[in-house]
Design an enzyme around this catalytic site. Structure first.
Site, short mmCIF file in Angstrom:
data_model
loop_
_atom_site.label_atom_id
_atom_site.label_comp_id
_atom_site.label_asym_id
_atom_site.label_seq_id
_atom_site.Cartn_x
_atom_site.Cartn_y
_atom_site.Cartn_z
N ASP A 67 -16.51 -9.43 25.71
CA ASP A 67 -15.93 -8.10 25.96
C ASP A 67 -15.31 -7.51 24.71
O ASP A 67 -15.11 -8.19 23.72
CB ASP A 67 -14.91 -8.15 27.11
CG ASP A 67 -14.05 -9.41 27.09
OD1 ASP A 67 -13.85 -9.97 26.00
OD2 ASP A 67 -13.59 -9.83 28.16
N ASN A 128 -5.63 -13.65 37.55
CA ASN A 128 -6.13 -12.94 38.73
C ASN A 128 -7.57 -13.32 39.06
O ASN A 128 -8.21 -12.71 39.91
CB ASN A 128 -6.02 -11.42 38.55
CG ASN A 128 -6.94 -10.88 37.46
OD1 ASN A 128 -7.61 -11.65 36.77
ND2 ASN A 128 -6.98 -9.57 37.31
N HIS A 130 -10.18 -13.18 36.97
CA HIS A 130 -11.27 -12.49 36.25
C HIS A 130 -11.93 -13.41 35.24
O HIS A 130 -11.30 -14.33 34.71
CB HIS A 130 -10.79 -11.17 35.61
CG HIS A 130 -9.93 -11.32 34.38
ND1 HIS A 130 -9.07 -10.33 33.96
CD2 HIS A 130 -9.81 -12.31 33.45
CE1 HIS A 130 -8.48 -10.71 32.84
NE2 HIS A 130 -8.90 -11.90 32.53
P1 PGA Z 1 -5.95 -16.03 28.05
O1 PGA Z 1 -6.85 -14.97 28.79
O2 PGA Z 1 -6.89 -16.96 27.36
O3 PGA Z 1 -5.13 -15.25 27.07
O4 PGA Z 1 -5.14 -16.73 29.08
C1 PGA Z 1 -7.96 -15.43 29.49
C2 PGA Z 1 -8.62 -14.28 30.21
O5 PGA Z 1 -7.94 -13.29 30.52
O6 PGA Z 1 -9.83 -14.37 30.47
#
Ligand code: PGA
Length: 236
Positions: A67, A128, A130
């Site tokens: 992304d 959450n 995702h």
């Molecule tokens: P993080 O984010 O590695 O900063 O915990 C992971 C994500 O949101 O996919």
């Protein structure tokens, strides 16, 4: 789906790095899907260490990031492009032309197909549920597209990046879709810390795709490895 629990994120990251470097020796033109965020930082450090110590070459590797924020250029310090340059690309002998990010102009799914598909996809997971920026409610058939970020994601990312300034966090991003991710031949999901427990438990308990936790789509993939540290409560 196979889940492995490690004492800490250092050991889990090293395990993931070993899978990638072994595969790189077998297939120097590896197609690798990459993630950003706090989770893969140690993994990238391990890959850099391997490159320095063992001269593993990245010159024929093609990478596809999951992304990128809408409106941030590669030069913007908060962009994922910049993140990748800082943590990995500038420290290995990868060709910049072989590193791709989703954007408004490219048919990303088509581009990935033109290169023969992704061999290994690295994933983090949001609290959450995702994966990439496929937020709760995402279709399991989604392709790479522009998405609205969940309010929780904006808050979490403001806390970790953007100097804590929530107003700086873009509200939209280009994200690989769930279908795009599912087309990868192998998936390695990393989850570190107690706040990932609920999402991981939801995946482990899922019988079918649950759009409230997009990562549950992974139960349908034939080759998924989930690496967690001991802070993740699996609820067992
Ligand atoms: P993080 O984010 O590695 O900063 O915990 C992971 C994500 O949101 O996919």
């Amino acid at each position: 789906m196979k889940i492995l629990v490690f004492r800490n994120k250092e050991e889990a990251s090293q395990y993931a790095a070993n899978i990638i470097t072994n595969k790189l020796r077998e297939k120097p033109d590896l197609r690798l899907g990459l993630a950003t965020g706090s989770t893969p930082i140690l993994l990238y450090q391990d890959l850099v260490n391997d490159h320095v110590q063992n001269q593993t070459s990245w010159s024929n590797v093609i990478t596809f990031n999951l992304d990128e924020y809408k409106g941030l250029s590669a030069h913007d310090v908060d962009s994922y492009h910049h993140f990748m340059n800082e943590h990995l690309f500038s420290k290995i002998n990868i060709n910049d032309k072989n590193t791709f990010f989703p954007n408004a102009k490219t048919d990303y799914d088509d581009l990935i197909k033109q290169y023969g598909g992704i061999d290994i996809q690295i994933l983090g997971i949001g609290r959450n549920g995702h994966i990439a920026f496929n937020e709760p409610g995402a279709s399991e058939y989604s392709k790479t597209r522009l998405v609205d970020l969940d309010q929780d994601t904006i808050q979490v990312n403001a806390n970790k990046f953007f100097n804590g300034d929530i107003k700086k966090v873009p509200t939209q991003a280009f994200s690989m879709g769930l279908k795009t991710i599912m087309e990868a031949k192998q998936i390695i999901l990393l989850a570190f810390g107690a706040d990932k427990s609920k999402a991981i438990q939801t995946i482990l308990q899922a019988q079918e795709y649950n759009k409230d936790c997009p990562a549950t789509v992974l139960i349908k993939h034939p080759n998924v490895l989930v690496l967690v540290d001991s802070e993740v409560n699996l609820g067992m």
